[in-house]
Design a protein around this motif. Structure first.
Motif: not given
Lengths: 237, 237
Positions: A86-92, A140-147
């Motif tokens: 989830e941290g990665l998701a935020c970064r992305l 946020i995870i959706e916003a990371s655009a990484n499925p």
DNA sequence: CGCCTCCGCTTTGGATACAATCTTGTTCTA
DNA sequence: TAGAACAAGATTGTATCCAAAGCGGAGGCG
């Protein structure tokens, strides 16, 4: 409905296992289970194969499926991974989040403010707040655009007692602090501060894991003994 | 052997899909497939359900299973996640890795040295080196003592053309540099330098993803058109 | 007395048969 | 002629049946 019998039994079984209806070690007798669920063994078996792939049950060839037991370390490990993902998701997400997504986050935060402003946490407010919390994280995870992140974080919820389904925070102070994290995360995302958003989210999830482990630890330690049981209290609707 | 027909068909199908035997979009006709594999539809169907859970095929109720297509972004995203997860594995492993595990890593690195010392990469050395590479990474993940990382990284290999099964590095310079990363990672782990090990691993995996995407990109872009096909070239052994 | 084997029972795995759903091509109508 | 309704064929989903593998207890043997 466009859903098949296999899917619904998989879903029902998943729910039951996640809420702890079967003690760990329970060996799932297919005939009894199928009868209890009102389906034949065929859809039940494919459902079980799916749950095995999710790690909720273990499978041994010619010996059937048994409910898997999780210990505290498994839960701790799950949150370790989740915090990083989830941290990665935020970064992305920080550099690419859309206005619409920011609006959704803002709405979650604002509605959460409204609920928490009472100073105490009404039991009936818990479900709505929980929903807001889930939507915040999922957005946020959706916003990371990484499925992959989405998939993996969801799998991380496949642990009895450790999913978002159960909310262990009776403590208003803790939930208030957690909500404050959301405020800061949103601000960091809005200003495109990827590193700050990541750090905040990492701590946010890590702490949630700490609290959960503390609450859940005493309930788990003694449930590790393998139990053999195949009865089910199914109220067929 | 103690393996069931369902398991073996799942494995065979997984292999076939991963090596690209079915163009993306292929509708998997159960009757034909089952016949081609020499099993009935029952084990085939549970195998397919499993692959669907792994994301290799998609499922629609009453409309069957179709081979999923991956685009370059999916692969890029997979490596993004993998870099973070394996980095995390290093961070966790650094303070708790055992002597035996360090020895195993040392052996991988040394044997790799031997292979690469020739100056060129013999085609027949490729498979052994690949095995060493896999063992190196798996050992670190094992040393992290976090089963979720292992599971998730493995899932990340469930992408056609992007798994370790295929090795796209014809370039000796690249493989040499990558092997040098292993040296440094091992040293960092030995000295308990978690941060350095993590950073090295992150870059190591990220770069591998870059190289792979570059190699694989042209092969994928034109395979996106949904194809309908059910034939199989099965040579039953 | 302990262990090993064998036999019957239980349970799982797979194949087949049947039901439900979708697809497709044709015909009928506006 | 375009479009909708319908019907036949194909395909998937589920139930049932049979085979094969585990499990447990009784009896025999060292």
């Amino acid at each position: 409905m466009a859903t098949t019998s296999t899917q619904s039994t998989a879903e029902i079984l998943r729910e039951k296992i996640l809420e702890g209806a079967f003690p760990p070690g329970t060996i799932l007798r297919q005939d009894a289970l199928a009868q209890g669920l009102g389906v034949s063994r065929t859809p039940l078996r494919t459902a079980l194969a799916e749950l095995a792939r999710d790690g909720l049950v273990t499978y041994e060839a010619n010996r059937g499926y048994t409910v898997r037991g999780f210990n505290v370390d498994d839960i701790r490990a799950a949150f370790e991974v989740r915090a990083n993902l989830e941290g990665l998701a935020c970064r992305l997400a920080a550099p690419r989040i859309t206005e619409a997504q920011l609006d959704r986050l803002q709405r979650c935060v604002s509605e959460g403010d409204a609920i928490l402003s009472k100073g105490i946490l009404d039991p009936e407010d818990l479900a709505p707040y929980r929903r807001l919390n889930v939507e915040f994280h999922e957005t946020i995870i959706e916003a990371s655009a990484n499925p992959w992140i989405s998939d993996f974080v969801n799998r991380t919820h496949n642990v009895p007692l450790a999913s978002d389904r159960v909310f262990h925070w009776e403590d208003h102070a803790i939930i208030f602090r957690s909500h404050n994290d959301h405020h800061r995360i949103l601000r960091a995302l809005r200003t495109g501060d990827a590193m700050r958003a990541e750090a905040l989210m990492w701590e946010h999830v890590t702490y949630a894991g700490d609290v959960l482990v503390e609450h859940v630890a005493p309930k788990i330690t003694d449930r590790q003994a393998p139990v053999t049981l195949q009865s089910m209290d199914t109220e067929t609707p």
